[in-house]
Design a protein around this motif. Sequence first.
Motif, PDB file in Angstrom:
ATOM      1  N   LYS A   1      32.748  -9.993 -28.844  1.00  0.00           N
ATOM      2  CA  LYS A   1      32.549 -10.485 -30.214  1.00  0.00           C
ATOM      3  C   LYS A   1      31.124 -10.998 -30.404  1.00  0.00           C
ATOM      4  N   TYR A   2      30.576 -11.641 -29.373  1.00  0.00           N
ATOM      5  CA  TYR A   2      29.195 -12.126 -29.481  1.00  0.00           C
ATOM      6  C   TYR A   2      28.219 -10.964 -29.563  1.00  0.00           C
TER       7      TYR A   2
ATOM      8  N   GLU B   1      42.423  -8.728 -33.226  1.00  0.00           N
ATOM      9  CA  GLU B   1      41.123  -9.059 -32.635  1.00  0.00           C
ATOM     10  C   GLU B   1      40.492  -7.876 -31.911  1.00  0.00           C
ATOM     11  N   MET B   2      41.279  -6.826 -31.639  1.00  0.00           N
ATOM     12  CA  MET B   2      40.730  -5.644 -30.977  1.00  0.00           C
ATOM     13  C   MET B   2      39.819  -4.834 -31.896  1.00  0.00           C
ATOM     14  N   GLU B   3      39.799  -5.180 -33.179  1.00  0.00           N
ATOM     15  CA  GLU B   3      38.899  -4.492 -34.105  1.00  0.00           C
ATOM     16  C   GLU B   3      37.431  -4.761 -33.796  1.00  0.00           C
ATOM     17  N   ALA B   4      37.168  -5.700 -32.893  1.00  0.00           N
ATOM     18  CA  ALA B   4      35.782  -5.925 -32.458  1.00  0.00           C
ATOM     19  C   ALA B   4      35.205  -4.673 -31.784  1.00  0.00           C
ATOM     20  N   PHE B   5      36.072  -3.870 -31.172  1.00  0.00           N
ATOM     21  CA  PHE B   5      35.625  -2.619 -30.559  1.00  0.00           C
ATOM     22  C   PHE B   5      35.446  -1.545 -31.628  1.00  0.00           C
ATOM     23  N   SER B   6      34.328  -0.846 -31.566  1.00  0.00           N
ATOM     24  CA  SER B   6      34.100   0.262 -32.498  1.00  0.00           C
ATOM     25  C   SER B   6      35.042   1.429 -32.214  1.00  0.00           C
ATOM     26  N   SER B   7      35.446   1.585 -30.956  1.00  0.00           N
ATOM     27  CA  SER B   7      36.428   2.608 -30.602  1.00  0.00           C
ATOM     28  C   SER B   7      37.204   2.128 -29.384  1.00  0.00           C
TER      29      SER B   7
END
Length: 404
Positions: A29-30, A59-65
């Motif tokens: 996230k950072y 919270e997994m939406e932090a990953f682009s894929s």
Amino acid sequence: MARSVCVLSRQRIVGETNGSSIYLLSIVKYLVANGLQVHYVCPSPSVFGRWPFLWLRPEMEAFSSYRIRGAWKFGRLVINPDLRVLLQAAVAVFDVIAARLKLPLRRFGRPASHSIFTPETLREADKRYLAKIARPLADAILCDYASLAPAIAFVGRDDARSAVVMHDLFSAHYPEVDSETEFAWLSLADLIIAIQAKEAGAVSTRLPHTQVIVAPMALTSVERAQPGDSDQLLFVGSYTAPNIEALNWFLTKVWPLVREHRPSLRLQVAGAVCRGVSETPDGVSLLGLVDDLRPLYRHAGVVISPLRSGTGLKIKLIEALSHGKAVIATSATTFGVEELMQGAVVVADPEMAFAEGVLELAQDERKRLLMGEQGIGLVRRHFSPEACYRGIYEFLSQAKTAAP
């Protein structure tokens, strides 16, 4: 500037469900907040274990894929199409139902063989998957645990800086973990990320030519201390062996001593660790997974962390301090950060001393308030995202200098 960071992992990360996932997602996230894209790539379908699907939390939406070899992804649902895993899941469900109904039946299922301590070797299919999927995404590589550092070579990017999120130095605490192998893995990365200073020092001594930084778990604290209810204790933990051992030790050895002197005390237990309790004593509530822990922390007078073993920085300890709570813990909990915790945490190891510490905090609201304020100050000074993760961002955001 590296625009894309590829996280290589064989950990089942579906959200902030345990300490290691919370830590890795906090770093991710950072990095995203500072302009990098971060991708999750798992080269092995063994991450599913015995279950045919995973459900990703928001919270997994932090990953682009998010990619797992052999898996199908539909929104937040990730499916393993292997029919053998579906059969294993059916057997596991049957075993759970039989156990809850207390039926005298033999258990047919076995837990899937997946362990950070004894990781599987990268298979040829894993290597091909890394070369095909991870290579285009890896302006920089972030390995989740040292055991996946050999995967760096199969991504095949000479221009990509690589780092290992060590989590723990297992060979320093567990005799079944081979020290030579662990340090050989760590030496494959350009940067090693340690979660606390003692373990960083041990790695620097063994690998003097490898860059090592300390990146504790980062959290944002509440505004003021929360002394809570004098008769309410709280334990929060995931379903891991150290947490299960700690909770059962407290319930069998300490809880009777505490209740004998203060029968009004109650204990709430939150998290998957509840599954590791066979019998629930009077005054104890097993809450299981809780979506929002803030009300529990706010209401609790004392947070307990009675770990008997474990490595690395205990993330739930920092979480409790960030909520402005008085904490009583064992020396295993505070390992590596003992000096920082002075004044913010009561440390006790023998069962009688731990019980006495609980009782003292329960009856002294002013002390709980002072400890909560000390903990908040500690978190703000040493565990803010900027203090913890800036070094990781600066390293991964720069292109690798070509070797002469």
